[in-house]
Design a protein around this motif. Structure first.
Motif, PDB file in Angstrom:
ATOM      1  N   UNK A 218       0.816  -1.217   0.000  1.00 45.85           N
ATOM      2  CA  UNK A 218       0.000   0.000   0.000  1.00 45.85           C
ATOM      3  C   UNK A 218       0.848   1.265   0.000  1.00 45.85           C
ATOM      4  N   UNK A 219       2.168   1.124   0.115  1.00 51.39           N
ATOM      5  CA  UNK A 219       3.042   2.285   0.153  1.00 51.39           C
ATOM      6  C   UNK A 219       3.116   2.955   1.515  1.00 51.39           C
ATOM      7  N   UNK A 220       2.595   2.297   2.548  1.00 48.85           N
ATOM      8  CA  UNK A 220       2.618   2.878   3.891  1.00 48.85           C
ATOM      9  C   UNK A 220       3.957   2.653   4.581  1.00 48.85           C
ATOM     10  N   UNK A 221       4.711   1.677   4.117  1.00 48.63           N
ATOM     11  CA  UNK A 221       6.084   1.441   4.590  1.00 48.63           C
ATOM     12  C   UNK A 221       6.987   1.327   3.375  1.00 48.63           C
ATOM     13  N   UNK A 222       8.197   1.881   3.430  1.00 49.75           N
ATOM     14  CA  UNK A 222       9.143   1.639   2.346  1.00 49.75           C
ATOM     15  C   UNK A 222       9.675   0.217   2.443  1.00 49.75           C
ATOM     16  N   UNK A 223       9.905  -0.412   1.340  1.00 47.08           N
ATOM     17  CA  UNK A 223      10.426  -1.771   1.361  1.00 47.08           C
ATOM     18  C   UNK A 223      10.082  -2.509   0.085  1.00 47.08           C
ATOM     19  N   UNK A 224      10.415  -3.771   0.056  1.00 49.02           N
ATOM     20  CA  UNK A 224      10.211  -4.614  -1.117  1.00 49.02           C
ATOM     21  C   UNK A 224       9.645  -5.952  -0.679  1.00 49.02           C
ATOM     22  N   UNK A 225       8.604  -6.424  -1.402  1.00 50.30           N
ATOM     23  CA  UNK A 225       8.033  -7.734  -1.155  1.00 50.30           C
ATOM     24  C   UNK A 225       8.459  -8.670  -2.278  1.00 50.30           C
ATOM     25  N   UNK A 226       9.008  -9.825  -1.931  1.00 46.96           N
ATOM     26  CA  UNK A 226       9.386 -10.856  -2.905  1.00 46.96           C
ATOM     27  C   UNK A 226       8.532 -12.080  -2.629  1.00 46.96           C
ATOM     28  N   UNK A 227       7.733 -12.469  -3.597  1.00 47.99           N
ATOM     29  CA  UNK A 227       6.793 -13.584  -3.427  1.00 47.99           C
ATOM     30  C   UNK A 227       7.326 -14.812  -4.156  1.00 47.99           C
ATOM     31  N   UNK A 228       7.343 -15.955  -3.470  1.00 47.69           N
ATOM     32  CA  UNK A 228       7.851 -17.197  -4.064  1.00 47.69           C
ATOM     33  C   UNK A 228       6.887 -18.331  -3.746  1.00 47.69           C
ATOM     34  N   UNK A 229       6.045 -18.693  -4.697  1.00 44.88           N
ATOM     35  CA  UNK A 229       5.153 -19.828  -4.511  1.00 44.88           C
ATOM     36  C   UNK A 229       5.903 -21.125  -4.813  1.00 44.88           C
ATOM     37  N   UNK A 230       5.289 -22.237  -4.474  1.00 46.13           N
ATOM     38  CA  UNK A 230       5.892 -23.534  -4.748  1.00 46.13           C
ATOM     39  C   UNK A 230       6.078 -23.742  -6.252  1.00 46.13           C
ATOM     40  N   UNK A 231       5.099 -23.323  -7.045  1.00 41.02           N
ATOM     41  CA  UNK A 231       5.210 -23.463  -8.501  1.00 41.02           C
ATOM     42  C   UNK A 231       6.265 -22.534  -9.078  1.00 41.02           C
ATOM     43  N   UNK A 232       6.438 -21.336  -8.481  1.00 46.23           N
ATOM     44  CA  UNK A 232       7.550 -20.470  -8.897  1.00 46.23           C
ATOM     45  C   UNK A 232       8.876 -21.203  -8.732  1.00 46.23           C
ATOM     46  N   UNK A 233       9.053 -21.804  -7.566  1.00 48.04           N
ATOM     47  CA  UNK A 233      10.314 -22.506  -7.278  1.00 48.04           C
ATOM     48  C   UNK A 233      10.499 -23.700  -8.210  1.00 48.04           C
ATOM     49  N   UNK A 234       9.435 -24.444  -8.484  1.00 45.58           N
ATOM     50  CA  UNK A 234       9.530 -25.557  -9.425  1.00 45.58           C
ATOM     51  C   UNK A 234       9.929 -25.068 -10.804  1.00 45.58           C
ATOM     52  N   UNK A 235       9.310 -23.985 -11.233  1.00 42.77           N
ATOM     53  CA  UNK A 235       9.641 -23.412 -12.532  1.00 42.77           C
ATOM     54  C   UNK A 235      11.105 -23.020 -12.601  1.00 42.77           C
ATOM     55  N   UNK A 236      11.661 -22.580 -11.485  1.00 40.72           N
ATOM     56  CA  UNK A 236      13.064 -22.159 -11.432  1.00 40.72           C
ATOM     57  C   UNK A 236      14.041 -23.313 -11.269  1.00 40.72           C
ATOM     58  N   UNK A 237      13.523 -24.553 -11.121  1.00 42.50           N
ATOM     59  CA  UNK A 237      14.415 -25.703 -11.063  1.00 42.50           C
ATOM     60  C   UNK A 237      14.532 -26.372  -9.721  1.00 42.50           C
ATOM     61  N   UNK A 238      13.567 -26.145  -8.820  1.00 45.51           N
ATOM     62  CA  UNK A 238      13.652 -26.743  -7.490  1.00 45.51           C
ATOM     63  C   UNK A 238      13.720 -28.267  -7.558  1.00 45.51           C
ATOM     64  N   UNK A 239      12.827 -28.882  -8.316  1.00 43.11           N
ATOM     65  CA  UNK A 239      12.831 -30.348  -8.357  1.00 43.11           C
ATOM     66  C   UNK A 239      14.070 -30.871  -9.076  1.00 43.11           C
ATOM     67  N   UNK A 240      14.544 -30.160 -10.058  1.00 43.10           N
ATOM     68  CA  UNK A 240      15.799 -30.555 -10.695  1.00 43.10           C
ATOM     69  C   UNK A 240      16.948 -30.555  -9.686  1.00 43.10           C
TER      70      UNK A 240
END
Length: 549
Positions: A218-240
Motif C-alpha cells: 500500500x506504500x505505507x512502509x518503504x520496502x520490497x516484497x518478494x513472493x515465491x510460490x511452490x510453482x515459482x520454485x519448481x519453474x526455477x528448477x527446485x525439483x531438478x
C-alpha cells in the motif's frame, strides 16, 4: 503453454508435465533438466538482489523452497566484508533453537565455499535481560570473521536485539510468539544503517506478517516484497535440484508426479503453505464505520438507465439523447472542478448485468483526492458509454490518467479510450487476482489515511462492504449480489471503480494539453494480460500462473 487462471482452478499433473516438456523444446538432446550451472535458483537470486537494494525486504514464500539457504550466502558475504564494503554483523532469529542451529550450519557451509577467514561454528551463552530485569543466559551460535563482524543465531526474543546493530533476519516471522514486538525491535536497527529481512510462510490474513506485506504494497512502509510460490520454485528448477542432490533422474513426468504428491500431502492447507495465500478471516475487508467516515453529503451519485429499446434507436437520436444527458447532468458538476488540480478517473465496466461506474477524481497538493461525483450507467450501449466517457475526459481539467476495466466487454471501451488519449494516459486493466493483490491494499490505505472521498449513499456503502478476502485476495466475490435503490441488481460495482481511480491517481503520465505526446509504453507479454502493457505493476503473473514462460 501459458496458464493465467484463477487460484481456484487447479493445474493438473498432465498440465504441469506438458508445460515442463515445452520449456525444453529446442535444447540439445540430453540437456533437459540437467543444465544447472548456477548455485542459486532464480527466486534465491531475486531475494538477494532485493536485500542489496532495500533496507527492508519481506518474502512470503512456500514451504521448503530454499529461501533461508540462499540467504545464508547473503549473511556470509555481509559479515565477511569490510565495513567500507557494506559489512556488518548479521543477527538471525528463528522461533526455536533448532532453526538457529540449522541456519548457522548453513552459513558455515557458505563460509567454507567462499573461503573467507572465519572461525568454526561456536556455541556460547548469550546473556540478556529477562522481563523483570534479571540476567538470563540463553544458548546461541555464531561464526566470527576476519572483518571483525560475526553471524549470530539466537532464539526468538525481541529483547535479544536491544543494543545490537547490523543486518537482522527474522525467519518464519508469522510463527514467532511476539511478532509485533520483534518487528519493532528490528526496525530500530535501520536508524544506523542496518537492514531487515523478514522471511515466512503465511499464518492467517490477520497475522502481523500479512499486515506488514499489506503495508508495503500500500506504500505505507518503504520496502520490497518478494513472493515465491511452490510453482515459482519448481519453474526455477527446485525439483531438478532435488534430483541432483538425491541422484534421481529428472523428467517432466516425474516432476509432475512429485508436484501432485506434495499438493496432496498438504491438502486443504496447500493454499497457505504452498501458494502463499493467507487463510481467510471473517468479515468485510473495509469496516462500515471506516467507509462512512469517508462519505460526504455534498458528493452526488448520478444514475442513468437508458430508455427501453435505446440500443435500436437511430444513431443520431442516441447521440443527441446522450449529449442532452451529459449537458444537463454532468456539465454543471464538471464546471465546478478546480482548474488548478490534476484530474483522473477509474471505470468498472458493465453492459447488461452489471453497472458501469465512472469515478472521477482530482488530486490536491497534499495528495488527497476529491471525488466530484459518481456516475452509474445501467444498460447503456457501448457507443453511448464511449460518448459519455469522452465527454467527461474532455471536461476534466488537467486530465492526467484513466484506469479502465478491460476485462471481457470492457476491453472495447478501454482500447478506444487509449486510442483517443494515447497509451501514456490510459491503462487497460484486466482485473486479475494479481491486480487486486497489489492495488486493494492501496484502496484500504486511502480509507485509513483519509485520502479518499465517497458519496453518502447506501448503495455505495453496500458495494464497498461487499469486498471480502477471497483466497487471501481482497475483491468482490463472484456471488456477492445486492439490490439497489432502483430495484436492480448490483455486484459491488462502485468498489472496483474506486480502486481503479486510486490506481489512476498514482500514475505519473503528464497531462493532455501540457506538451506531452503520449509516447508508446513498453510492453511485455505477461504485463499485457492484465495492465495493457503499462509497466507500473510488478511483472509477476497471476498467483496460480506459470510465470516467465
Amino acid at each position: 503453454m501459458s496458464v493465467h487462471a484463477d487460484p481456484n482452478e487447479l493445474v493438473t499433473e498432465e498440465d504441469w508435465a506438458r508445460h515442463r516438456r515445452e520449456m525444453f523444446i529446442g535444447l540439445p538432446p540430453g540437456l533437459e533438466g540437467k543444465d544447472l550451472p548456477d548455485v542459486l535458483l532464480e527466486h534465491q537470486k531475486e531475494l538477494l538482489q532485493a536485500t542489496a537494494l532495500y533496507n527492508l525486504v519481506v518474502t512470503d514464500k512456500s514451504r521448503r523452497v530454499g529461501a533461508t539457504w540462499g540467504v545464508g550466502a547473503d549473511a556470509v558475504l555481509t559479515a565477511g566484508s569490510a565495513r567500507t564494503e557494506g559489512g556488518m554483523d548479521v543477527l538471525y532469529l528463528g522461533y526455536n533453537l533448532d532453526m538457529a542451529r540449522e541456519f548457522i550450519d548453513c552459513c558455515g557451509m557458505w563460509a567454507r565455499a567462499f573461503a573467507p577467514a572465519c572461525s568454526e561454528v561456536q556455541e556460547f551463552l548469550f546473556v540478556e535481560q529477562g522481563e523483570k530485569g534479571e540476567e538470563k543466559a540463553i544458548k546461541a551460535f555464531r561464526i566470527t570473521f576476519a572483518s571483525g563482524f560475526e553471524i549470530t543465531a539466537l532464539s526468538s526474543k525481541p529483547r535479544s536485539l536491544r543494543g545490537r546493530q547490523g543486518y537482522v533476519i527474522l525467519d518464519e516471522f508469522a510463527f514467532h510468539d511476539d511478532a509485533e514486538e520483534l518487528l519493532k525491535a528490528a526496525m530500530a536497527l535501520l536508524i544506523w544503517g542496518g537492514k531487515v529481512l523478514v522471511i515466512s510462510t503465511h499464518n492467517g490474513v490477520d497475522n502481523p506478517f500479512n499486515q506488514l506485506i499489506e503495508d508495503i504494497r500500500a506504500g505505507k512502509r518503504p520496502g520490497k516484497v518478494v513472493r515465491v510460490t511452490f510453482d515459482d520454485a519448481l519453474h526455477n528448477g527446485l525439483y531438478q535440484r532435488v534430483c541432483l542432490k538425491t541422484g534421481k533422474e529428472w523428467s517432466p513426468e516425474s516432476e509432475a508426479t512429485w508436484r501432485a504428491g506434495i499438493y496432496k500431502t498438504y491438502g486443504a492447507g496447500a493454499d497457505e503453505e504452498l501458494r502463499c495465500i493467507p487463510s481467510q478471516s471473517a468479515g468485510s475487508y473495509l469496516p462500515r464505520t471506516l467507509i462512512q467516515a469517508r462519505m460526504h453529503e455534498h458528493i452526488p451519485v448520478i444514475r442513468w438507465k437508458s430508455p427501453a429499446g435505446f440500443v435500436d434507436w437511430p444513431e443520431g437520436l442516441r447521440i443527441e439523447e446522450v449529449r442532452d444527458f451529459c449537458d444537463e447532468q454532468l456539465k454543471p458538476l464538471l464546471a465546478r472542478l478546480d482548474p488548478r488540480l490534476r484530474s483522473c478517473l477509474g471505470q468498472d465496466f458493465g453492459r447488461t448485468g452489471d453497472l458501469s461506474v465512472i469515478h472521477p477524481m482530482q488530486i490536491r497538493a497534499d495528495l488527497s483526492r476529491i471525488t466530484p461525483f459518481l456516475l452509474e450507467l445501467r444498460d447503456v450501449p457501448f457507443e453511448s458509454q464511449k460518448q459519455i466517457l469522452f465527454y467527461i475526459i474532455d471536461e476534466l481539467p488537467r486530465f492526467s490518467h484513466a484506469a479502465l476495466d478491460a476485462t471481457g466487454n470492457g476491453a472495447f471501451l478501454a482500447e478506444v479510450c487509449r486510442q483517443k488519449c494515447g497509451p501514456a494516459k490510459v491503462t487497460e486493466v484486466k482485473l486479475s487476482t494479481t491486480w487486486y493483490l497489489l492495488n486493494m491494499p492501496k484502496l484500504k490505505a486511502a480509507f485509513e489515511d483519509g485520502t479518499i472521498e465517497l458519496p453518502l449513499d447506501d448503495d455505495v456503502m453496500t458495494d464497498y462492504r461487499a469486498v471480502q478476502m477471497t483466497k487471501g485476495i481482497a475483491k468482490v466475490p463472484d456471488n456477492a449480489r445486492s439490490v439497489g435503490v432502483d430495484g436492480f441488481e448490483r455486484h459491488g460495482d462502485a468498489a472496483p471503480a474506486g480502486a481503479l481511480a486510486i490506481f489512476a491517481s498514482e500514475q505519473d503520465s503528464g497531462e493532455v494539453g501540457a506538451g506531452t505526446t503520449g509516447a508508446q509504453r513498453p510492453s511485455s507479454g505477461v504485463m499485457d494480460d492484465y495492465a495493457g502493457g503499462f509497466g507500473t505493476i510488478d511483472s509477476r503473473a497471476d498467483l496460480s500462473d506459470f510465470t516467465r514462460m
